[in-house]
Design a protein around this motif. Structure first.
Motif, PDB file in Angstrom:
ATOM      1  N   PRO A  15       0.811  -1.220   0.000  1.00 43.67           N
ATOM      2  CA  PRO A  15       0.000   0.000   0.000  1.00 43.67           C
ATOM      3  C   PRO A  15       0.844   1.269   0.000  1.00 43.67           C
ATOM      4  O   PRO A  15       2.024   1.253   0.356  1.00 43.67           O
ATOM      5  CB  PRO A  15      -0.814  -0.099   1.287  1.00 43.67           C
ATOM      6  CG  PRO A  15      -0.173  -1.153   2.114  1.00 43.67           C
ATOM      7  CD  PRO A  15       0.581  -2.041   1.186  1.00 43.67           C
ATOM      8  N   SER A  16       0.224   2.354  -0.395  1.00 45.47           N
ATOM      9  CA  SER A  16       0.914   3.633  -0.502  1.00 45.47           C
ATOM     10  C   SER A  16      -0.088   4.764  -0.554  1.00 45.47           C
ATOM     11  O   SER A  16      -1.146   4.637  -1.151  1.00 45.47           O
ATOM     12  CB  SER A  16       1.745   3.649  -1.792  1.00 45.47           C
ATOM     13  OG  SER A  16       2.222   4.950  -2.045  1.00 45.47           O
ATOM     14  N   LEU A  17       0.248   5.860   0.077  1.00 43.96           N
ATOM     15  CA  LEU A  17      -0.560   7.071  -0.053  1.00 43.96           C
ATOM     16  C   LEU A  17       0.324   8.168  -0.645  1.00 43.96           C
ATOM     17  O   LEU A  17       0.138   8.592  -1.775  1.00 43.96           O
ATOM     18  CB  LEU A  17      -1.107   7.514   1.303  1.00 43.96           C
ATOM     19  CG  LEU A  17      -1.797   8.891   1.294  1.00 43.96           C
ATOM     20  CD1 LEU A  17      -3.107   8.843   0.558  1.00 43.96           C
ATOM     21  CD2 LEU A  17      -2.009   9.379   2.723  1.00 43.96           C
ATOM     22  N   ARG A  18       1.322   8.608   0.130  1.00 48.14           N
ATOM     23  CA  ARG A  18       2.201   9.694  -0.283  1.00 48.14           C
ATOM     24  C   ARG A  18       2.956   9.371  -1.576  1.00 48.14           C
ATOM     25  O   ARG A  18       3.045  10.193  -2.485  1.00 48.14           O
ATOM     26  CB  ARG A  18       3.250   9.979   0.787  1.00 48.14           C
ATOM     27  CG  ARG A  18       2.897  11.073   1.763  1.00 48.14           C
ATOM     28  CD  ARG A  18       3.623  10.853   3.070  1.00 48.14           C
ATOM     29  NE  ARG A  18       3.122   9.617   3.644  1.00 48.14           N
ATOM     30  CZ  ARG A  18       1.971   9.537   4.306  1.00 48.14           C
ATOM     31  NH1 ARG A  18       1.253  10.589   4.543  1.00 48.14           N
ATOM     32  NH2 ARG A  18       1.547   8.379   4.765  1.00 48.14           N
TER      33      ARG A  18
ATOM     34  N   ARG B 214       2.360   7.153  -3.897  1.00 49.45           N
ATOM     35  CA  ARG B 214       1.442   7.079  -5.033  1.00 49.45           C
ATOM     36  C   ARG B 214       1.072   8.464  -5.545  1.00 49.45           C
ATOM     37  O   ARG B 214       1.288   8.811  -6.703  1.00 49.45           O
ATOM     38  CB  ARG B 214       0.175   6.340  -4.577  1.00 49.45           C
ATOM     39  CG  ARG B 214      -0.964   6.300  -5.570  1.00 49.45           C
ATOM     40  CD  ARG B 214      -2.216   5.743  -4.884  1.00 49.45           C
ATOM     41  NE  ARG B 214      -1.975   4.421  -4.361  1.00 49.45           N
ATOM     42  CZ  ARG B 214      -2.311   3.286  -4.991  1.00 49.45           C
ATOM     43  NH1 ARG B 214      -2.945   3.329  -6.145  1.00 49.45           N
ATOM     44  NH2 ARG B 214      -2.044   2.123  -4.457  1.00 49.45           N
ATOM     45  N   LEU B 215       0.543   9.288  -4.639  1.00 51.08           N
ATOM     46  CA  LEU B 215       0.000  10.566  -5.091  1.00 51.08           C
ATOM     47  C   LEU B 215       1.092  11.576  -5.438  1.00 51.08           C
ATOM     48  O   LEU B 215       0.935  12.361  -6.365  1.00 51.08           O
ATOM     49  CB  LEU B 215      -0.954  11.142  -4.035  1.00 51.08           C
ATOM     50  CG  LEU B 215      -2.204  10.295  -3.752  1.00 51.08           C
ATOM     51  CD1 LEU B 215      -3.080  11.005  -2.725  1.00 51.08           C
ATOM     52  CD2 LEU B 215      -3.007  10.005  -5.012  1.00 51.08           C
ATOM     53  N   SER B 216       2.200  11.548  -4.713  1.00 50.88           N
ATOM     54  CA  SER B 216       3.264  12.512  -5.027  1.00 50.88           C
ATOM     55  C   SER B 216       3.939  12.155  -6.348  1.00 50.88           C
ATOM     56  O   SER B 216       4.336  13.047  -7.111  1.00 50.88           O
ATOM     57  CB  SER B 216       4.294  12.592  -3.894  1.00 50.88           C
ATOM     58  OG  SER B 216       4.946  11.362  -3.706  1.00 50.88           O
TER      59      SER B 216
END
Lengths: 323, 323, 323
Positions: free
Chosen positions: B46-49, B51-53
């Motif tokens: 999983p990834s948030l930062r 992925r979006l950055s």
């Protein structure tokens, strides 16, 4: 082109191949056609190559693209006409497709067969329902019985690797053999049906299908092909070996026990005319084909996958250019 | 730049930092470099930062971008070479990566460690397999042992906040202290390894690592750093406090009971030279760090996350500019 | 426009409607406003229309767009302030929203109600938390109590179908009736609240809400509307019938047994002034409304869904044009 659901949506295969080779040679030259256009992709089933190659094709055309994983990303869909929707399904396919097609200029759709009721699958009930509801041209990303973007990519690959130039008479026909191969699961016939449907119509190809007894495809797709049952015999002098598993059409969706080993090995490839190994992927290594084949120069499976970009790009281009 | 998998892919850290600051000051000025280029991002975790950055970085460059959640979006992957694939796995990593790299110009990949076999993780078996198979340059979106895009973003942040200008001699070194902090789960060492690998090479930084006994990182990453075991002693005069939990390297993947409270509190921050609090995020509030620190001006965690855009954009730019 | 969370963020409804009709007539003419801008969309709940229409709206503006399915794509989020995060949640909403808003110029957010604690839902605790944390303007993609992009699309649709021209005095008011309809599940009041909030403020509309006793909406939204309890009486002379189920506001989140059949049928539509049938979708066929209505020219549900593009595009345009 009005839609792309089978080879019958192609007016002239040779012309389309020529366009594909031109687009591949200069992939960013058609961006006026894609500008401000949006390609929607709906997957009712998993996808790697089709998803990413279609996205890349859209990008090459400077078109916008969205992807929806039906089920995971949206509401649970009701498929039955006349249903009283007081159960688990939240949205009817009728509204879902009408709405999604309002949000794009071309709609790509993937719908796998259930492999239960042959008539339902072979009448393409689900795919045709989607097609009938869409307000924009529909492109098959693989339906119950066909996978035309794959077959078109295979045609581009065989043309490139055999040195065929569209419009020119070739001195000698290219021998293409599609061979059944083993697999632990029950698989659809979509890829082999489609390959047969395309290659039995290509006049510079001598096309053979070989499979164990009981695995004959629907004759309407293989009409014009040479049908064999002896794999080694069929492979002789082949320029291209196209391996694929499929379940039985006759005993629909069944896997028939058969004692012969149909895995494609280097020993078998040695029977060919320095033939190239092809597969649509994903492929079960050491079941469908031996590592020694896939990992050698004999294999052109990555070329096929790469050409998925240009089959999709050509189809999107032909559909969008008149919009 | 040929690839970006560790600090060793950077020819000159100071030059890269300078480029990043220029790109941040004028983020839409490099779009000729990104035009008609496609960045593929594969997440095995999983990834948030990240992925979006990375997506935002691609957009700033006017590059196209696709994201694949391996597993969820595509077929089940087989990792073992030589496997006879008659079980649950549907596609071999070999074909998957070769194909995906055919659909992009740069391939970003995230592969977490399993924290079971240290040799497997520290040899970066999975990441190196992907790198070896890719036909295009690979960018680490965090591998088993390193997270260079994070470290580079941290460098940008520390340079900005300390007023460092690339190429200039600073009068006084900036003191950066990386402190171990508590956490309920077993975490990888990738972020602290990478931070240590970068900051032990930055000549305007005085770099200290502090952790409880048994939590020492692999010495190959901390070579050149001051190693401490007393958190309060280490924090004295710190300009930047970089908190992070990691599991043991020596007792690989273990969480060692230790009675001292290593949570970063305002009381501890008061020991520093008006030091700024840093963390790569996600952070466990009131476990790793107290709310009072995160919610004060002392915290620059959002600046770090924002600079993830510019570390990624700079790396993509440097790789794509020569293509 | 500074944000778009309810009708109260709209300075002049008639002006906004005029802009929407102009944008729809020429959807690619505002690309200077969207250039190099990024729209982030966070879904805490499923979505089909909102997701795809917002993406299409961004594309029409030539803006970039990213979508995050909170939970599935990223870390498990902690919502409670002051939480000691030593359990299952991996990232606090505080960092998540601050970071995500650093990666875009407008943040669209969907947060459904829990239908447990009316005060929590009606105070929009979750949505307001997100709004308070975002560093960029926030657009509601449906919150616990409102769905303004839907209501604005409905306004565009009613204006088009009734021939209303913004700025002109209409000779006769258009009669719009919103009727409660049956449904097997407990649904939020967001769509009907929002529709009532908008249409009770439109001076060329005569607006009625009809529902069974016990299903009255919060009076703060229906203030100015005619409230009825007899469906057939209310439908008389209606120009537009807006069907929707909602659970009870008074007995919060409850479904109250009631013997009357409130499904919208063609027999009921025949009571109207050749009225058009509207629904926000997804709709339960043959529960909320009969097939015979949805499948006839009486239904304009696809027009509404299509106008979701232009309500979103207009809102994004108005927010971005001053940035």
């Amino acid at each position: 082109m009005k839609q792309f659901t089978s080879v019958y949506d192609v007016e002239n295969i040779d012309e389309l191949l020529k366009t594909a080779l031109e687009i591949k040679a200069n992939p960013f030259a058609q961006q006026e056609v894609g500008k401000n256009k949006t390609i929607g992709l709906i997957f009712f089933n998993p996808s790697l190559r089709t998803r990413l190659s279609s996205i890349k094709a859209a990008y090459n055309l400077s078109a916008n693209v969205w992807v929806l994983n039906a089920g995971a990303d949206s509401w649970t869909l009701e498929m039955a006409d006349g249903a009283v929707m007081n159960g688990d399904t939240q949205e009817h396919i009728t509204e879902a497709i009408k709405v999604m097609s309002a949000y794009c200029d071309v709609l790509g759709v993937r719908t796998f067969p259930k492999l239960v009721d042959r008539d339902e699958d072979y009448n393409e009930v689900m795919f045709n329902k989607v097609k009938g509801l869409s307000s924009v041209p529909v492109v098959s990303l693989e339906s119950a019985t066909l996978h035309p973007l794959q077959s078109f990519a295979d045609l581009i690959t065989i043309a490139e690797k055999s040195g065929y130039t569209p419009g020119e008479k070739s001195a000698k026909k290219v021998k293409v053999v599609m061979t059944w191969a083993p697999h632990p699961k029950r698989l659809p016939q979509a890829v082999p049906n489609s390959f047969a449907q395309w290659f039995s119509k290509v006049d510079w190809v001598d096309f053979t299908v070989v499979q164990p007894k009981g695995y004959e495809l629907d004759a309407k797709f293989t009409d014009g092909a040479t049908i064999e049952y002896d794999q080694e015999e069929a492979l002789k002098d082949a320029d291209f070996v196209y391996a694929k598993n499929w379940s039985s059409y006759e005993n629909y969706g069944e896997v028939i026990p058969q004692d012969k080993d149909w895995q494609v090995t280097m020993e078998k490839m040695d029977l060919t005319n320095k033939g190239k190994f092809m597969h649509c992927l994903p492929v079960r290594r050491n079941v469908v084909v031996a590592d020694e084949v896939l990992d050698s120069d004999t294999s052109i499976v990555i070329d096929e996958a790469t050409n998925r970009i240009f089959s999709a790009q050509t189809v999107f281009h032909e559909i969008l250019k008149n919009k």
